[in-house]
Design a protein around this motif. Structure first.
Motif, short mmCIF file in Angstrom:
data_model
loop_
_atom_site.label_atom_id
_atom_site.label_comp_id
_atom_site.label_asym_id
_atom_site.label_seq_id
_atom_site.Cartn_x
_atom_site.Cartn_y
_atom_site.Cartn_z
N ALA A 133 39.44 35.71 50.02
CA ALA A 133 39.00 36.94 49.35
C ALA A 133 40.15 37.94 49.26
CB ALA A 133 37.84 37.55 50.13
N VAL A 134 40.28 38.56 48.10
CA VAL A 134 41.36 39.50 47.84
C VAL A 134 40.76 40.85 47.51
CG1 VAL A 134 43.40 40.00 46.44
CG2 VAL A 134 42.80 37.63 46.97
N ALA A 135 41.29 41.93 48.10
CA ALA A 135 40.79 43.26 47.80
C ALA A 135 41.15 43.64 46.38
CB ALA A 135 41.39 44.27 48.78
N PRO A 136 40.38 44.52 45.71
CA PRO A 136 40.73 44.94 44.36
C PRO A 136 42.14 45.48 44.32
CG PRO A 136 38.56 45.73 44.97
CD PRO A 136 39.16 45.14 46.20
N PRO A 137 42.99 44.99 43.39
CA PRO A 137 44.40 45.36 43.38
C PRO A 137 44.63 46.71 42.70
CG PRO A 137 43.93 43.90 41.59
CD PRO A 137 42.63 44.05 42.36
N SER A 138 45.80 47.26 42.94
CA SER A 138 46.20 48.48 42.26
C SER A 138 46.71 48.14 40.88
CB SER A 138 47.29 49.19 43.06
OG SER A 138 47.88 50.21 42.28
N VAL A 139 46.34 48.93 39.89
CA VAL A 139 46.80 48.70 38.54
C VAL A 139 48.30 48.93 38.44
CG1 VAL A 139 46.48 49.39 36.13
CG2 VAL A 139 44.55 49.33 37.68
N ALA A 140 48.88 49.62 39.44
CA ALA A 140 50.32 49.88 39.42
C ALA A 140 51.14 48.61 39.44
CB ALA A 140 50.70 50.75 40.63
N ASP A 146 36.14 42.00 38.11
CA ASP A 146 37.17 43.03 38.20
C ASP A 146 37.37 43.50 39.64
OD1 ASP A 146 38.04 43.24 35.58
OD2 ASP A 146 36.47 44.64 35.02
N LYS A 147 36.33 43.42 40.45
CA LYS A 147 36.42 43.89 41.82
C LYS A 147 37.09 42.88 42.76
CE LYS A 147 32.15 46.59 41.26
NZ LYS A 147 30.74 46.76 41.72
N VAL A 148 37.24 41.65 42.30
CA VAL A 148 37.73 40.59 43.18
C VAL A 148 39.05 39.98 42.69
CG1 VAL A 148 37.18 38.34 44.19
CG2 VAL A 148 35.38 40.05 43.90
N ILE A 149 39.16 39.72 41.38
CA ILE A 149 40.33 39.01 40.85
C ILE A 149 41.53 39.95 40.81
CG2 ILE A 149 41.27 37.76 38.89
CD1 ILE A 149 38.48 36.88 38.14
N PRO A 150 42.67 39.58 41.39
CA PRO A 150 43.87 40.43 41.33
C PRO A 150 44.28 40.69 39.89
CG PRO A 150 44.14 38.67 42.94
CD PRO A 150 42.89 38.35 42.18
N ILE A 151 44.91 41.85 39.68
CA ILE A 151 45.22 42.25 38.31
C ILE A 151 46.18 41.28 37.63
CG2 ILE A 151 47.14 43.76 38.96
CD1 ILE A 151 46.12 45.64 36.68
N VAL A 152 47.09 40.65 38.39
CA VAL A 152 48.02 39.69 37.77
C VAL A 152 47.24 38.55 37.12
CG1 VAL A 152 49.84 38.01 38.22
CG2 VAL A 152 49.94 40.27 39.29
N GLU A 153 46.22 38.07 37.81
CA GLU A 153 45.43 36.97 37.26
C GLU A 153 44.49 37.45 36.15
OE1 GLU A 153 43.95 34.11 40.25
OE2 GLU A 153 45.16 35.28 41.66
N ALA A 198 40.03 46.91 30.04
CA ALA A 198 38.65 47.36 30.28
C ALA A 198 38.35 47.14 31.75
CB ALA A 198 37.67 46.58 29.40
N PHE A 199 37.78 48.15 32.40
CA PHE A 199 37.63 48.14 33.84
C PHE A 199 36.22 48.52 34.24
CE2 PHE A 199 42.01 48.97 32.84
CZ PHE A 199 42.73 48.19 33.73
N GLY A 200 35.71 47.86 35.29
CA GLY A 200 34.44 48.25 35.86
C GLY A 200 34.55 49.55 36.62
N PRO A 240 42.11 32.93 36.43
CA PRO A 240 42.57 33.40 35.11
C PRO A 240 41.70 32.88 33.97
CG PRO A 240 44.45 32.79 36.46
CD PRO A 240 43.23 32.34 37.21
N ARG A 241 41.39 31.58 33.99
CA ARG A 241 40.57 31.03 32.90
C ARG A 241 39.13 31.56 32.99
NH1 ARG A 241 38.20 25.26 31.38
NH2 ARG A 241 37.89 25.67 29.16
N ALA A 242 38.61 31.71 34.20
CA ALA A 242 37.27 32.28 34.37
C ALA A 242 37.21 33.66 33.73
CB ALA A 242 36.91 32.37 35.85
N TYR A 243 38.22 34.48 33.98
CA TYR A 243 38.23 35.83 33.43
C TYR A 243 38.35 35.80 31.91
CZ TYR A 243 39.01 40.87 33.48
OH TYR A 243 38.89 42.23 33.28
N ALA A 244 39.18 34.89 31.39
CA ALA A 244 39.33 34.76 29.95
C ALA A 244 37.99 34.44 29.29
CB ALA A 244 40.36 33.68 29.62
N LEU A 245 37.25 33.50 29.87
CA LEU A 245 35.96 33.11 29.28
C LEU A 245 34.95 34.26 29.34
CD1 LEU A 245 35.68 29.45 30.61
CD2 LEU A 245 36.13 30.18 28.27
#
Length: 308
Positions: free
Chosen positions: A212-219, A168-175, A248-250, A143-148
């Motif tokens: 490793a986590v697969a890219p999550p669904s935005v749902a 965006d391809k790795v971090i789950p959408i919740v994080e 914003a999404f890749g 979460p902090r990595a994404y924020a920065l």
């Protein structure tokens, strides 16, 4: 990207010579440097740097780093960066941390990068965010990595948008949602323009990180809790310069999926998918004022009111 978690690799950029001198000697040096008179610039900075002027120390370090007016000397450059950094010079803290990082001295680099990030230095945000993503010399904190990285990309730091797209391809959408909320709070603390007026969200909850986590669904995105007294419906105008950025999404498909899941929360609004480098931004509106856009932001989080 490489490795189990798609480790990110960085190339480090050089910071510019200080443009905000604190003394006549430093001003004279900057003027000489801008004319290409590197020797006189170094002479002017050296006396001020020896006397303890942090700007002069930073600029003298740059001269040694670039080999202009003096022979290129990395250890001497690092020492002058260190002296300026000890005086709370944000650019020097970032540069000294970046030099240590580039030398593989992660444990020594981290506290200086943290100091620079506390001063909202965007290059330090990029490098520290990448370290936090990789767990490179620090505990992994997505979460902090994404924020920065969101903040560094917003500051147009080279490669930041590319690194964010990889995350965006790795971090789950919740994080990623938690990271966006952290970024919004940090930008508010930095007193940046065009910040959302909506009430601050609850403190983000740290999530235990798995393999490793697969890219999550935005749902999986969850709307904010409904307030006890629902606010009046936001006004969507036929004209207006204010819009809401929902993310914003890749992957452009994820941007469209987000709108499919959230459109009902914004009756009458139009959606636009705007390319920003490798990212696709989801913008909805228009709204006639910042107040009405910020009111609409309360329907879901994360959400940022922007003047487009």
């Amino acid at each position: 990207m490489r490795g189990t978690h798609g480790a990110l690799l960085l190339g480090l950029a050089v910071l510019s010579v200080s443009a905000a001198p604190a003394s006549a000697d430093v001003r004279d040096g900057v003027d000489a440097w801008s004319r290409g008179a590197y020797g006189p610039a170094v002479a002017a900075w050296r006396s001020a740097a020896t006397a303890g002027d942090a700007d002069a120390q930073f600029n003298l370090a740059q001269a040694y780093l670039l080999g202009r007016g003096v022979p290129r000397d990395m250890p001497t450059a690092a020492e002058w960066f260190r002296r300026a950094a000890l005086q709370d010079h944000a650019a020097a803290q970032a540069k000294f941390g970046l030099l240590l990082f580039d030398q593989g001295k992660r444990a020594e680099a981290t506290p200086w990068l943290e100091k620079a990030v506390a001063h909202h230095e965007p290059r330090a945000q990029l490098v520290l965010g990448t370290m936090l993503f990789n767990g490179d010399g620090v505990a992994r904190d997505w979460p902090r990595a994404y924020a920065l990285l969101v903040r560094a990309a917003a500051a147009d730091v080279p490669r930041a948008s590319e690194v964010q797209a990889q995350m965006d391809k790795v971090i789950p959408i919740v994080e990623r949602q938690q990271g966006l909320l952290l970024a919004r709070d940090d930008e508010a603390a930095a007193k940046r323009p065009q910040l959302p007026i909506a009430p601050p969200p609850p403190a983000p909850v740290r999530v235990a990180l798995a393999s490793a986590v697969a890219p999550p669904s935005v749902a999986r995105m969850q709307p904010a809790r409904k307030p006890t007294q629902p606010p009046p419906a936001p006004v969507v105008a036929s004209r207006g310069s204010w819009r809401l950025q929902l993310g914003a999404f890749g992957d452009a498909a994820n941007a469209r999926r987000l709108w499919t899941q959230t459109a009902a929360s914004f009756p009458g609004a139009n959606v636009s998918y705007v390319k920003a480098g490798v990212m696709t931004r989801v913008l909805i509106g228009p709204y006639p004022s910042r107040a009405s856009a910020s009111q609409a932001c309360r329907a879901i989080r994360p959400c940022i009111a922007v003047n487009s």
